[in-house]
Design a protein around this motif. Structure first.
Motif, PDB file in Angstrom:
ATOM      1  N   ALA A  28      20.631 -73.684  44.945  1.00  0.00           N
ATOM      2  CA  ALA A  28      20.986 -72.693  43.931  1.00  0.00           C
ATOM      3  C   ALA A  28      20.507 -71.313  44.374  1.00  0.00           C
ATOM      4  CB  ALA A  28      20.356 -73.070  42.594  1.00  0.00           C
ATOM      5  N   SER A  29      21.096 -70.277  43.793  1.00  0.00           N
ATOM      6  CA  SER A  29      20.695 -68.903  44.066  1.00  0.00           C
ATOM      7  C   SER A  29      19.829 -68.391  42.919  1.00  0.00           C
ATOM      8  CB  SER A  29      21.934 -68.009  44.220  1.00  0.00           C
ATOM      9  OG  SER A  29      21.574 -66.643  44.277  1.00  0.00           O
ATOM     10  N   ILE A  30      18.648 -67.848  43.256  1.00  0.00           N
ATOM     11  CA  ILE A  30      17.742 -67.266  42.262  1.00  0.00           C
ATOM     12  C   ILE A  30      17.602 -65.775  42.560  1.00  0.00           C
ATOM     13  CG2 ILE A  30      15.444 -67.310  41.220  1.00  0.00           C
ATOM     14  CD1 ILE A  30      15.144 -70.177  42.201  1.00  0.00           C
ATOM     15  N   SER A  31      17.884 -64.926  41.584  1.00  0.00           N
ATOM     16  CA  SER A  31      17.781 -63.483  41.776  1.00  0.00           C
ATOM     17  C   SER A  31      17.297 -62.819  40.494  1.00  0.00           C
ATOM     18  CB  SER A  31      19.136 -62.896  42.196  1.00  0.00           C
ATOM     19  OG  SER A  31      20.112 -63.109  41.188  1.00  0.00           O
ATOM     20  N   GLU A 167      22.436 -56.186  48.140  1.00  0.00           N
ATOM     21  CA  GLU A 167      22.181 -57.160  47.072  1.00  0.00           C
ATOM     22  C   GLU A 167      21.443 -58.403  47.544  1.00  0.00           C
ATOM     23  OE1 GLU A 167      26.182 -57.622  45.533  1.00  0.00           O
ATOM     24  OE2 GLU A 167      25.840 -56.010  44.081  1.00  0.00           O
ATOM     25  N   GLU A 168      20.779 -58.312  48.699  1.00  0.00           N
ATOM     26  CA  GLU A 168      19.956 -59.411  49.208  1.00  0.00           C
ATOM     27  C   GLU A 168      18.555 -58.889  49.507  1.00  0.00           C
ATOM     28  OE1 GLU A 168      20.805 -62.550  49.484  1.00  0.00           O
ATOM     29  OE2 GLU A 168      22.946 -62.364  49.025  1.00  0.00           O
ATOM     30  N   SER A 200      16.962 -57.289  57.256  1.00  0.00           N
ATOM     31  CA  SER A 200      18.393 -57.111  57.488  1.00  0.00           C
ATOM     32  C   SER A 200      18.661 -56.102  58.589  1.00  0.00           C
ATOM     33  CB  SER A 200      19.069 -56.629  56.202  1.00  0.00           C
ATOM     34  OG  SER A 200      18.540 -55.370  55.828  1.00  0.00           O
ATOM     35  N   GLY A 201      19.927 -56.004  58.978  1.00  0.00           N
ATOM     36  CA  GLY A 201      20.347 -54.938  59.871  1.00  0.00           C
ATOM     37  C   GLY A 201      20.609 -53.664  59.082  1.00  0.00           C
ATOM     38  N   VAL A 208      26.934 -49.424  52.431  1.00  0.00           N
ATOM     39  CA  VAL A 208      25.597 -50.001  52.269  1.00  0.00           C
ATOM     40  C   VAL A 208      25.047 -49.693  50.880  1.00  0.00           C
ATOM     41  CG1 VAL A 208      24.426 -47.977  53.225  1.00  0.00           C
ATOM     42  CG2 VAL A 208      23.293 -50.201  53.320  1.00  0.00           C
ATOM     43  N   LEU A 209      24.271 -50.618  50.354  1.00  0.00           N
ATOM     44  CA  LEU A 209      23.550 -50.436  49.097  1.00  0.00           C
ATOM     45  C   LEU A 209      22.099 -50.826  49.335  1.00  0.00           C
ATOM     46  CD1 LEU A 209      23.581 -49.901  45.979  1.00  0.00           C
ATOM     47  CD2 LEU A 209      23.946 -52.369  45.715  1.00  0.00           C
ATOM     48  N   VAL A 210      21.169 -49.893  49.098  1.00  0.00           N
ATOM     49  CA  VAL A 210      19.737 -50.154  49.230  1.00  0.00           C
ATOM     50  C   VAL A 210      19.099 -49.897  47.871  1.00  0.00           C
ATOM     51  CG1 VAL A 210      17.596 -49.563  50.415  1.00  0.00           C
ATOM     52  CG2 VAL A 210      19.771 -49.460  51.654  1.00  0.00           C
TER      53      VAL A 210
END
Length: 278
Positions: A28-31, A167-168, A200-201, A208-210
Motif C-alpha cells: 500500500a501507499s502511505i503519504s 510528490e515523492e 531523487s534526480g 518539477v515540483l519541490v
C-alpha cells in the motif's frame, strides 16, 4: 498440415484469451502523515492522520508509537475513504514520542511510513520561517543541491523536516541537523551521491515540483516549474543548466520571487535575477 497448424493457432489463441492478468500485489501507499496539535502539552491527545491507498484494498491500519526507548504500542486507525485517523493518548510532560503509520493490504503485505517525533511540553518552533531558497541542478549529481533558509531570529531544528520532489519523499532531516538564525542549510548531492543528499534526480530542463514540509506534515513552501501533465518530470522545458545563471533562487534572498541567478551555495542570493523561461 495446414489444418493442423490452423488448429494449433486457434488452440493457442483460445488458451491465451482465458488467462487472466495476475492482480497487483505490491504494498500500500502511505503519504501525507501529519499530527495535531503541533505543540503538544501533557493534557493533549494527539491525532495522527495519513492517506493510505491500495489497488486491492487496505485490510488494517495502525499508529505504532513509543515513549523514549520503550517498546511500541499499537493504536487502530479508522478510515474516511482513503484518509485514516488514529489517536495517541496524552503523555507526561517532557516525554519524547516517536511514531509511524503501518498499513496491511488485503494481499497481506505490510507498509510502514517514515518515523515522526514530538516532545510533550517542548517550546513551539516557528517552522513557517523556513523556506526553500535556492535549487541548483547544474553539474554532476554530487554537485546539485537544495538550499534552505531560516528567516527567523532563532535556530530551527531540522529533524523531521521533509522535502518531496514530484510528490515523492526525497529528503528527511536528521537528529542534530539545525539551521542558524538568518542561516543557510545546503542539502548537497542528488540520487544518493552524498551521505546526506536527496534521493531523487534533479534536471533543469524538466517539469518539477519541490515541496517543503514541517515535522507535523504541514506544507511550508513550494517550488514549481512547468505542469504535472501525465506526471512530473515528463514535460520538457528550456534547459537552464547551460546558462550563466543556472540556479533557481529567491531574489531577494529568503523572501523574493523565484528567479534565475548565479549559484550562491550557502550564502546570500542576489537581490535581482532573470525571469524563469518556460
Amino acid at each position: 498440415m495446414k489444418k493442423l497448424l490452423l488448429f494449433a493457432t486457434i488452440l493457442t489463441l483460445g488458451f491465451s484469451a482465458c488467462v487472466e492478468d495476475k492482480p497487483y500485489e505490491g504494498p500500500a501507499s502511505i503519504s501525507d502523515v501529519a499530527y495535531t496539535p503541533t505543540t503538544v502539552t501533557s493534557n493533549d491527545d494527539v491525532t495522527v492522520t495519513a492517506k493510505i491507498t491500495d489497488l486491492n484494498g487496505v485490510a488494517s491500519a495502525k499508529v505504532q508509537y513509543k515513549i523514549g526507548d520503550c517498546n511500541y504500542t499499537s493504536v487502530n486507525m479508522t478510515a474516511d475513504k482513503n484518509i485514516y485517523t488514529g489517536i495517541i493518548p496524552q503523555q507526561a510532560n517532557e516525554a519524547e514520542v516517536t511514531f509511524y503509520v503501518e498499513a496491511v493490504n488485503k494481499a497481506g503485505i505490510t507498509t510502514k511510513s517514515q518515523e515522526k517525533k514530538y516532545t510533550v511540553g517542548a517550546a513551539a518552533i516557528d517552522y513557517t520561517k523556513l523556506v526553500l531558497n535556492e535549487l541548483n541542478s547544474s553539474g554532476s549529481d554530487a554537485e546539485k543541491y537544495i538550499e534552505l533558509y531560516n528567516n527567523s531570529d532563532v535556530e530551527i531544528d531540522l529533524e523531521g523536516v521533509t522535502i518531496n520532489k514530484d510528490e515523492e519523499l526525497t529528503w528527511t532531516g536528521k537528529s542534530g541537523q539545525k539551521i542558524a538564525p538568518q542561516g543557510y542549510f545546503v542539502i548537497l548531492g542528488a540520487k544518493g551521491s552524498t551521505p546526506d543528499g536527496f534521493n531523487s534526480g534533479f534536471s533543469g530542463k524538466k517539469s518539477v515540483l519541490v515541496e517543503l514540509f514541517a515535522p507535523d506534515g504541514s506544507l511550508l513552501d513550494t517550488f514549481k516549474r512547468g505542469e504535472k501533465g501525465t506526471g512530473w518530470g515528463n514535460q520538457t522545458l528550456t534547459d537552464v543548466t547551460k546558462t550563466s545563471t543556472p540556479s533557481f533562487s529567491r531574489c531577494p534572498n529568503g523572501t523574493g520571487a523565484w528567479k534565475l541567478a548565479e549559484g550562491t551555495q550557502g550564502s546570500k542570493n542576489p537581490d535581482t535575477g532573470v525571469d524563469m523561461p518556460d
